[in-house]
Scaffold this motif. Structure first.
Motif, short mmCIF file in Angstrom:
data_model
loop_
_atom_site.label_atom_id
_atom_site.label_comp_id
_atom_site.label_asym_id
_atom_site.label_seq_id
_atom_site.Cartn_x
_atom_site.Cartn_y
_atom_site.Cartn_z
N PHE A 96 51.67 29.98 40.45
CA PHE A 96 52.58 29.12 41.20
C PHE A 96 51.77 28.22 42.13
O PHE A 96 50.62 28.52 42.46
CB PHE A 96 53.63 29.93 41.99
N SER A 97 52.36 27.10 42.50
CA SER A 97 51.76 26.14 43.44
C SER A 97 50.38 25.66 42.98
O SER A 97 49.49 25.45 43.80
CB SER A 97 51.65 26.74 44.84
N GLY A 98 50.19 25.50 41.67
CA GLY A 98 48.91 25.00 41.16
C GLY A 98 47.78 26.01 41.23
O GLY A 98 46.62 25.66 41.07
N ARG A 99 48.12 27.26 41.45
CA ARG A 99 47.11 28.32 41.58
C ARG A 99 47.43 29.47 40.64
O ARG A 99 48.58 29.74 40.32
CB ARG A 99 47.08 28.88 43.01
N VAL A 100 46.38 30.17 40.23
CA VAL A 100 46.50 31.44 39.53
C VAL A 100 46.03 32.49 40.52
O VAL A 100 44.88 32.48 40.95
CB VAL A 100 45.64 31.47 38.24
N TRP A 101 46.93 33.37 40.92
CA TRP A 101 46.67 34.39 41.93
C TRP A 101 46.39 35.72 41.25
O TRP A 101 47.10 36.11 40.33
CB TRP A 101 47.86 34.54 42.86
N VAL A 102 45.37 36.42 41.72
CA VAL A 102 45.00 37.70 41.14
C VAL A 102 44.25 38.50 42.21
O VAL A 102 43.60 37.92 43.09
CB VAL A 102 44.13 37.51 39.87
N ALA A 103 44.37 39.82 42.16
CA ALA A 103 43.63 40.66 43.10
C ALA A 103 42.70 41.56 42.31
O ALA A 103 43.02 42.01 41.21
CB ALA A 103 44.57 41.50 43.95
N ASP A 104 41.52 41.81 42.88
CA ASP A 104 40.59 42.76 42.29
C ASP A 104 40.45 43.95 43.24
O ASP A 104 41.31 44.19 44.08
CB ASP A 104 39.25 42.09 41.94
N GLU A 105 39.38 44.69 43.11
CA GLU A 105 39.20 45.89 43.92
C GLU A 105 39.23 45.60 45.42
O GLU A 105 39.72 46.41 46.21
CB GLU A 105 37.87 46.55 43.55
N ASP A 106 38.71 44.43 45.83
CA ASP A 106 38.55 44.15 47.24
C ASP A 106 39.38 42.99 47.80
O ASP A 106 39.66 42.95 48.98
CB ASP A 106 37.08 43.82 47.54
N GLU A 107 39.72 42.00 46.96
CA GLU A 107 40.25 40.75 47.47
C GLU A 107 41.47 40.25 46.69
O GLU A 107 41.61 40.54 45.51
CB GLU A 107 39.19 39.65 47.39
N LEU A 108 42.28 39.44 47.36
CA LEU A 108 43.26 38.58 46.71
C LEU A 108 42.57 37.24 46.54
O LEU A 108 41.99 36.71 47.50
CB LEU A 108 44.52 38.43 47.57
N LEU A 109 42.63 36.69 45.33
CA LEU A 109 41.95 35.44 45.03
C LEU A 109 42.92 34.41 44.49
O LEU A 109 43.85 34.75 43.76
CB LEU A 109 40.84 35.68 43.99
N ALA A 110 42.67 33.15 44.81
CA ALA A 110 43.43 32.03 44.26
C ALA A 110 42.46 31.19 43.44
O ALA A 110 41.42 30.76 43.94
CB ALA A 110 44.04 31.19 45.38
N LEU A 111 42.82 30.97 42.18
CA LEU A 111 42.03 30.13 41.28
C LEU A 111 42.78 28.82 41.05
O LEU A 111 44.01 28.83 40.93
CB LEU A 111 41.81 30.82 39.94
#
Length: 168
Positions: A96-111
């Protein structure tokens, strides 16, 4: 996914498109390490690479794969970008909002949806990797593992809430 005269399927680490009228293969994506979940926009499929799978022989859940995300052109099956820098775990994708959001072991990331480059990140501070990412009715990203949850504002990347709960 059935759309635009095609049936899109995943299996054997590939996304494939078949003609809805005759069943013929239209295209097959490049090999990817698992495709347990996909999101779509009008022109692109976004695929989760790796994930949390149940091992039937050991009867336990395990993290498996090269953790990341991949974008595939819906018309040609061409890989538009691959991001494989997730750290030892991965949630489902939120697009959403031009981003792909995903979380790994430590962080929430926006691509960035167009090129897969990381544009934002924040430490989620959960004690174990989240397995689910969701968007709530307030527009907050929720990350959940077996005994914790947190909410993060995607605009400011500020953590808003952390709670512990009894494992199911």
């Amino acid at each position: 996914v059935v759309d635009r005269g095609a049936v899109y399927t995943s299996g054997e680490g590939r996304l494939q498109a078949f003609d809805l009228n005759n069943g013929e293969l239209i295209w097959r994506s490049a090999r990817a390490d698992g495709i347990p979940e996909l999101q779509e926009t009008p022109d692109t499929f976004f695929l989760q690479l790796g994930g949390f799978f149940f091992n039937t022989e050991k009867e336990i859940w395990e993290w498996q794969g090269d953790f990341g995300a991949m974008a595939v052109d819906r018309r040609s099956g061409e890989t538009l970008w691959t991001w494989d820098d997730a750290d030892d775990a991965i949630t489902n994708l939120l697009v959403f909002s031009g981003r792909v959001w995903v979380a790994d072991e430590d962080e929430l990331l926006a691509l960035d949806e167009s090129n897969g480059k990381r544009v934002a990140r924040v430490d989620h501070e959960l004690e174990s990797p989240p397995v689910i990412a969701a968007l709530n009715d307030r527009g907050q990203i929720l990350l959940v593992n077996a005994s914790e949850a947190c909410a993060i504002d995607p605009q400011t990347m500020e953590p808003l809430l952390r709670i512990k709960h009894r494992p199911p």
